[in-house]
Design a protein around this motif. Structure first.
Motif: not given
Length: 86
Positions: A66-86
């Protein structure tokens, strides 16, 4: 497997454990990054979730990404974990 057990103000190590119809009341739940626990129809009331060893290192790695500019992949993982990607 723990079945229909009430855990009250206990430290519960989760790695590789299975729980069915259990209640956890004000417990410290510890996961160290080993085999995933299994919960079936369990209830959690005011528990503290702690991550140790490999689990805390994984969270640290995600914070680094997240800190080195990888916010998008981390946010995608969070979305998958919370079921927001379905």
């Amino acid at each position: 497997m723990q079945t229909a057990t009430i855990f009250n103000h206990e430290t519960v190590v989760l790695d590789g454990e299975s729980f069915a119809d259990c209640e956890f009341r004000s417990c410290r739940m510890i996961y160290s990054g080993g085999e995933l626990p299994h919960f079936d129809s369990c209830r959690f009331d005011e528990c503290e979730w702690k991550f140790e060893e490999a689990a805390i290192r994984t969270l640290g790695f995600l914070k680094l990404v997240w800190g080195v500019g990888g916010k998008a992949p981390v946010q995608a993982m969070i979305k998958e974990i919370t079921g927001g990607g379905r």
